[in-house]
Each structure stands twice: as C-alpha cells, then as structure tokens.
Enzyme design. Sequence first.
Site, PDB file in Angstrom:
ATOM      1  N   GLY A  11     -12.857   3.231  65.717  1.00 25.78           N
ATOM      2  CA  GLY A  11     -14.073   2.970  64.954  1.00 25.78           C
ATOM      3  C   GLY A  11     -13.753   2.511  63.545  1.00 25.78           C
ATOM      4  O   GLY A  11     -12.856   3.037  62.898  1.00 25.78           O
ATOM      5  N   SER A  22      -3.919  -3.086  50.139  1.00 27.38           N
ATOM      6  CA  SER A  22      -2.857  -2.319  49.501  1.00 27.38           C
ATOM      7  C   SER A  22      -1.536  -2.466  50.249  1.00 27.38           C
ATOM      8  O   SER A  22      -0.476  -2.658  49.638  1.00 27.38           O
ATOM      9  CB  SER A  22      -3.258  -0.840  49.428  1.00 27.38           C
ATOM     10  OG  SER A  22      -2.238  -0.061  48.852  1.00 27.38           O
ATOM     11  N   ARG A  72     -11.128  -0.810  70.983  1.00 25.75           N
ATOM     12  CA  ARG A  72     -10.523   0.292  71.733  1.00 25.75           C
ATOM     13  C   ARG A  72      -9.736  -0.308  72.895  1.00 25.75           C
ATOM     14  O   ARG A  72     -10.130  -1.326  73.460  1.00 25.75           O
ATOM     15  CB  ARG A  72     -11.600   1.262  72.202  1.00 25.75           C
ATOM     16  CG  ARG A  72     -12.428   1.805  71.029  1.00 25.75           C
ATOM     17  CD  ARG A  72     -13.320   2.944  71.434  1.00 25.75           C
ATOM     18  NE  ARG A  72     -14.242   3.311  70.365  1.00 25.75           N
ATOM     19  CZ  ARG A  72     -13.944   4.074  69.321  1.00 25.75           C
ATOM     20  NH1 ARG A  72     -12.722   4.572  69.198  1.00 25.75           N
ATOM     21  NH2 ARG A  72     -14.842   4.361  68.397  1.00 25.75           N
ATOM     22  N   ASP A 103      -7.929   9.563  65.258  1.00 21.09           N
ATOM     23  CA  ASP A 103      -7.073  10.323  66.169  1.00 21.09           C
ATOM     24  C   ASP A 103      -6.449   9.449  67.256  1.00 21.09           C
ATOM     25  O   ASP A 103      -5.248   9.528  67.522  1.00 21.09           O
ATOM     26  CB  ASP A 103      -7.904  11.446  66.807  1.00 21.09           C
ATOM     27  CG  ASP A 103      -7.096  12.293  67.768  1.00 21.09           C
ATOM     28  OD1 ASP A 103      -6.356  13.168  67.301  1.00 21.09           O
ATOM     29  OD2 ASP A 103      -7.204  12.067  68.986  1.00 21.09           O
ATOM     30  N   THR A 125     -11.389   6.921  59.105  1.00 27.55           N
ATOM     31  CA  THR A 125     -12.502   7.309  59.969  1.00 27.55           C
ATOM     32  C   THR A 125     -13.568   7.971  59.117  1.00 27.55           C
ATOM     33  O   THR A 125     -13.245   8.728  58.196  1.00 27.55           O
ATOM     34  CB  THR A 125     -12.066   8.278  61.079  1.00 27.55           C
ATOM     35  OG1 THR A 125     -13.233   8.818  61.732  1.00 27.55           O
ATOM     36  CG2 THR A 125     -11.244   9.434  60.543  1.00 27.55           C
ATOM     37  N   ASP A 127     -15.491  10.266  60.079  1.00 20.72           N
ATOM     38  CA  ASP A 127     -15.709  11.647  60.524  1.00 20.72           C
ATOM     39  C   ASP A 127     -14.947  12.692  59.716  1.00 20.72           C
ATOM     40  O   ASP A 127     -15.246  13.881  59.808  1.00 20.72           O
ATOM     41  CB  ASP A 127     -15.327  11.788  61.999  1.00 20.72           C
ATOM     42  CG  ASP A 127     -16.271  11.037  62.921  1.00 20.72           C
ATOM     43  OD1 ASP A 127     -17.438  10.841  62.533  1.00 20.72           O
ATOM     44  OD2 ASP A 127     -15.843  10.643  64.014  1.00 20.72           O
ATOM     45  N   ASP A 129     -12.011  13.893  60.192  1.00 21.46           N
ATOM     46  CA  ASP A 129     -11.530  14.892  61.157  1.00 21.46           C
ATOM     47  C   ASP A 129     -10.042  14.774  61.472  1.00 21.46           C
ATOM     48  O   ASP A 129      -9.597  15.216  62.532  1.00 21.46           O
ATOM     49  CB  ASP A 129     -12.332  14.790  62.457  1.00 21.46           C
ATOM     50  CG  ASP A 129     -12.196  13.431  63.133  1.00 21.46           C
ATOM     51  OD1 ASP A 129     -11.664  12.498  62.498  1.00 21.46           O
ATOM     52  OD2 ASP A 129     -12.627  13.298  64.294  1.00 21.46           O
ATOM     53  N   ARG A 171     -19.145  13.733  66.645  1.00 27.76           N
ATOM     54  CA  ARG A 171     -19.126  14.310  67.994  1.00 27.76           C
ATOM     55  C   ARG A 171     -18.386  15.638  68.033  1.00 27.76           C
ATOM     56  O   ARG A 171     -18.783  16.560  68.726  1.00 27.76           O
ATOM     57  CB  ARG A 171     -18.473  13.338  68.982  1.00 27.76           C
ATOM     58  CG  ARG A 171     -19.340  12.173  69.381  1.00 27.76           C
ATOM     59  CD  ARG A 171     -18.792  11.462  70.608  1.00 27.76           C
ATOM     60  NE  ARG A 171     -17.424  10.982  70.404  1.00 27.76           N
ATOM     61  CZ  ARG A 171     -17.127   9.792  69.908  1.00 27.76           C
ATOM     62  NH1 ARG A 171     -18.104   8.976  69.541  1.00 27.76           N
ATOM     63  NH2 ARG A 171     -15.872   9.404  69.769  1.00 27.76           N
TER      64      ARG A 171
END
Length: 319
Positions: A11, A22, A72, A103, A125, A127, A129, A171
């Site tokens: 994503g 960079s 993906r 991830d 990301t 998220d 996470d 999620r």
Amino acid sequence: MKRIGVLTSGGDSPGMNAAIRSVVRKAIYHGVEVYGVYHGYAGLIAGNIKKLEVGDVGDIIHRGGTILYTARCPEFKTEEGQKKGIEQLKKHGIEGLVVIGGDGSYQGAKKLTEHGFPCVGVPGTIDNDIPGTDFTIGFDTALNTVIDAIDKIRDTATSHERTYVIEVMGRHAGDIALWSGLAGGAETILIPEADYDMNDVIARLKRGHERGKKHSIIIVAEGVGSGVDFGRQIQEATGFETRVTVLGHVQRGGSPTAFDRVLASRLGARAVELLLEGKGGRCVGIQNNQLVDHDIAEALANKHTIDQRMYALSKELSI
C-alpha cells in the site's frame, strides 16, 4: 558498492516520494548509481528497472503516492519468483536494494537477504504497524487527514445533534484510530488490540445523553468491524439518530506533512548508508527521535503493540 536499486511495495503512503528522493540523492552524492524498480516486486520480476538521476526526483518531495508505482505480487512469495527477481537485479548490475513499504515488503526484503542479496527496509505505511520504529512514513499525514475529517464531521454532528461513527483504516493495528480519536476528542475509540463490550459503549452514550450531550463521535478501526454495522446497532439500541462515514482510501493520499517529509528523508539516507557500509538484511527506524536499525528478520518476528498508556488516557478523557 557502485550501484543500488530502490522500490516501493504494498500500500502506498504519503512520504514515499520523499524517501525515494533521499535514497537517490544520498547515493549519487557518494558516487553510487541508483536504479528505480517500477511497480514493486512485480516490476522487479518483469525487469521494469530504470536508472534514476538527480533530476528524476526533483519536485517530488511534496507529492503523495510514489513515482515508482506500487503493486502486490503473490508470485514473489514463491522461490521461483524470488530467483527471477535476483536474476533481474544481477542483470542490471545492482548490488543492493532499498525496499520502502510495510510488513509484506519487509518479508520480500528478508527473502532476498536469505538468498544472499543485501537489502535494507524503510518503513512506509500509514498503519504505523512496523516493529522497530516509533513512526512509519505516512502515518502522520494520514492522521492529519483523519483529524481534519473528524473536525468537519463534528461540526455537522453538533448542528444536527447526531451520533457519528467514523471508520478508519487499520485491519490489525489501531494506531490511526487511537491517535486520531484522542486528538479529535472522540467519545469512544474501538481498536483491534483491545476488547470492547457493545453494551458498555451504548451505556456510555446514554449517560452522556442524560447529562445533556446530544452528539457523539465514535472512531472504529476497520479491523474491529464494519462501521455501518456499529452505526445500525447504536441507533437500534439508543434511538439516537446515527450516521456513518467510512473514510477509506482518502487516508492514503495527499501531500505529506513536514514531519513525514523529514522522517522519510532521514530514513532513506540512513538506508543508503547501511548498504554502503556493507550491512544488508537490516531495516531502519526512529526511536526517541534517534535513527536506529535492526536485523530485518528479528523485526518481523516481533509484534507491533499499541501504546497502552495512550489507550488508557483516551478512555479517561472520554467520560
């Protein structure tokens, strides 16, 4: 090392372009050629690879999305797909790879490293996470997008004396919901990492209504359940007029905040430094405002956890 590659995968998140910029400029400054891999691991397998110059990354630091595109790629999860990717890297003379993503992107970088090809992961990301870093590239921008929406929805919620359920992304991780709910003054925040009692949620709404509070904001991370279902349950149980807003992919877009631009610039440059130091199989991050790096396999073995103190604070402030 004289030639490296850079790709974005999974994503998209605001600030990826700043990280690409960079990586390219840091490498060229040190006399290293940079090749962009387009469309993530799918593009790697297909050999969609092109040399990048300084001018190719001009005027992109403020742009959302990724100029390298992303996709993906289930094929890259296979041994055959990974070998095809390595063949393309070797064909183009690329000696190390910077992988920007979440991830799944890190899993791909780990596999390449296990095959003897040095990679460094950069956390990109919304998220937030990824273990091993306090913040991921894009989280702050997404957070501000959500807060802006909460503020606008609160205006109409107040005017019409309604309850609003706002569903946000996440999620498996509730960082967007928790941080935006705390910053937006939400009455209730529901996240995947914490159990909740729907009866308690409804009771709290009723108590607020009894003391004169005629509008409420409820933030629901998508991993908890459907915002539409929550809205229906609340209206049926309370009788309060309830509306639902699902923010969706608007959270991924937009010009990155200053924080994300600076974070991406720092992390991208550090990833290049690690490759030039001969340190593959690493991932970069920021902890206590200091740049850090970890073994990518160890980082993936750890589980992202929510800040329990912040979650407790959100409950204390939403009485």
